[in-house]
Write a protein that holds these residues in place. Structure first.
Motif, PDB file in Angstrom:
ATOM      1  N   ALA A  84      76.084  38.870  92.488  1.00 52.27           N
ATOM      2  CA  ALA A  84      76.628  39.086  93.838  1.00 52.27           C
ATOM      3  C   ALA A  84      77.378  37.852  94.319  1.00 52.27           C
ATOM      4  O   ALA A  84      78.459  37.962  94.908  1.00 52.27           O
ATOM      5  N   GLU A  85      76.819  36.655  94.078  1.00 55.21           N
ATOM      6  CA  GLU A  85      77.468  35.425  94.548  1.00 55.21           C
ATOM      7  C   GLU A  85      78.771  35.147  93.809  1.00 55.21           C
ATOM      8  O   GLU A  85      79.769  34.787  94.430  1.00 55.21           O
ATOM      9  N   GLU A  86      78.777  35.291  92.490  1.00 53.88           N
ATOM     10  CA  GLU A  86      79.958  34.949  91.695  1.00 53.88           C
ATOM     11  C   GLU A  86      81.025  36.032  91.699  1.00 53.88           C
ATOM     12  O   GLU A  86      82.210  35.742  91.790  1.00 53.88           O
ATOM     13  N   MET A  87      80.594  37.307  91.555  1.00 50.18           N
ATOM     14  CA  MET A  87      81.559  38.385  91.338  1.00 50.18           C
ATOM     15  C   MET A  87      81.693  39.344  92.512  1.00 50.18           C
ATOM     16  O   MET A  87      82.521  40.244  92.484  1.00 50.18           O
ATOM     17  N   VAL A 126      85.784  44.370  92.331  1.00 49.67           N
ATOM     18  CA  VAL A 126      85.288  43.047  91.971  1.00 49.67           C
ATOM     19  C   VAL A 126      85.925  42.055  92.931  1.00 49.67           C
ATOM     20  O   VAL A 126      87.145  42.026  93.079  1.00 49.67           O
ATOM     21  N   GLN A 127      85.084  41.258  93.597  1.00 49.62           N
ATOM     22  CA  GLN A 127      85.582  40.281  94.568  1.00 49.62           C
ATOM     23  C   GLN A 127      84.967  38.922  94.259  1.00 49.62           C
ATOM     24  O   GLN A 127      84.031  38.485  94.922  1.00 49.62           O
ATOM     25  N   GLU A 132      84.068  29.722  91.944  1.00 44.60           N
ATOM     26  CA  GLU A 132      83.379  29.944  90.674  1.00 44.60           C
ATOM     27  C   GLU A 132      84.285  30.558  89.610  1.00 44.60           C
ATOM     28  O   GLU A 132      84.146  30.268  88.428  1.00 44.60           O
ATOM     29  N   VAL A 133      85.189  31.440  90.040  1.00 48.29           N
ATOM     30  CA  VAL A 133      85.955  32.280  89.119  1.00 48.29           C
ATOM     31  C   VAL A 133      87.446  32.151  89.414  1.00 48.29           C
ATOM     32  O   VAL A 133      87.894  32.398  90.526  1.00 48.29           O
ATOM     33  N   GLN A 134      88.191  31.791  88.387  1.00 46.68           N
ATOM     34  CA  GLN A 134      89.644  31.626  88.513  1.00 46.68           C
ATOM     35  C   GLN A 134      90.376  32.961  88.364  1.00 46.68           C
ATOM     36  O   GLN A 134      91.385  33.197  89.015  1.00 46.68           O
ATOM     37  N   ALA A 135      89.866  33.823  87.480  1.00 50.51           N
ATOM     38  CA  ALA A 135      90.486  35.133  87.227  1.00 50.51           C
ATOM     39  C   ALA A 135      89.439  36.032  86.584  1.00 50.51           C
ATOM     40  O   ALA A 135      88.388  35.563  86.152  1.00 50.51           O
ATOM     41  N   HIS A 136      89.751  37.327  86.530  1.00 53.76           N
ATOM     42  CA  HIS A 136      88.863  38.266  85.844  1.00 53.76           C
ATOM     43  C   HIS A 136      89.704  39.399  85.278  1.00 53.76           C
ATOM     44  O   HIS A 136      90.836  39.637  85.716  1.00 53.76           O
TER      45      HIS A 136
END
Length: 176
Positions: A84-87, A126-127, A132-136
């Protein structure tokens, strides 16, 4: 700013203490971790590109989410929290297997983890957290295999170890 503690474990994943996360990585001590892999109903796997400024493996592609359990926190609770926190979403998760690995990085840090691998299925939005995340992206298992051969340096060390096992499990179950 101090980072949260990790759970130090022995080779049987039995807790032997706790330590601040950065210190555990500086000393290369074995600690508990988890890796979440999420697929959609089409059998495509959700990958994330780690933010460039992560303390190691920044900018590399990897599984949907990974982190460390907090002291007193079981693996499923930790996995749902970080997903939940990352994605920006949560979904049912099933623990599939675990493995240990050690990887030394150019910045002097060492990953020495007893890694619990969980699998989930999700089809919604996906948000990711930009810190944490540059792309997905979603890729088929075969597309990921081709990527790992063509561009192995674009993926995290642990992804190279865990992906073949999780892919075999997914294919045996009939999701690809």
């Amino acid at each position: 700013m101090s980072l949260p503690p990790v759970i130090l474990v022995n080779e049987k994943d039995e807790p032997v203490g706790t330590m601040e996360k950065l210190e555990a990585h500086q000393k290369g001590l074995l600690h508990r971790a988890f890796s979440v892999f999420v697929i959609n109903d089409s059998g495509k796997m959700l990958l994330q590109q780690r933010a460039a400024d992560k303390y190691h493996s920044g900018g590399l592609w990897t599984n949907t989410c990974c982190s460390h359990q907090l002291p007193g926190e079981d693996t499923p609770t930790a996995a749902h929290r970080r997903l939940a926190e990352e994605m920006g979403f949560d979904c049912p998760l099933e623990e599939i297997f675990s493995f240990s690995y050690r990887a030394e990085f150019d910045n002097g840090l060492t990953e020495n983890e007893f890694d619990h691998v969980l699998l989930g299925t999700y089809n919604g939005p996906v948000q990711p957290d930009a810190a944490e995340v540059q792309a997905h992206k979603f890729l088929s298992l075969n597309e990921i295999r081709e990527e790992l051969i063509a561009h192995p340096g674009n993926y995290t060390h642990w992804f190279h170890i865990a992906f073949p096992k999780i892919a075999a499990f997914i294919e045996a179950r009939g999701n690809d």
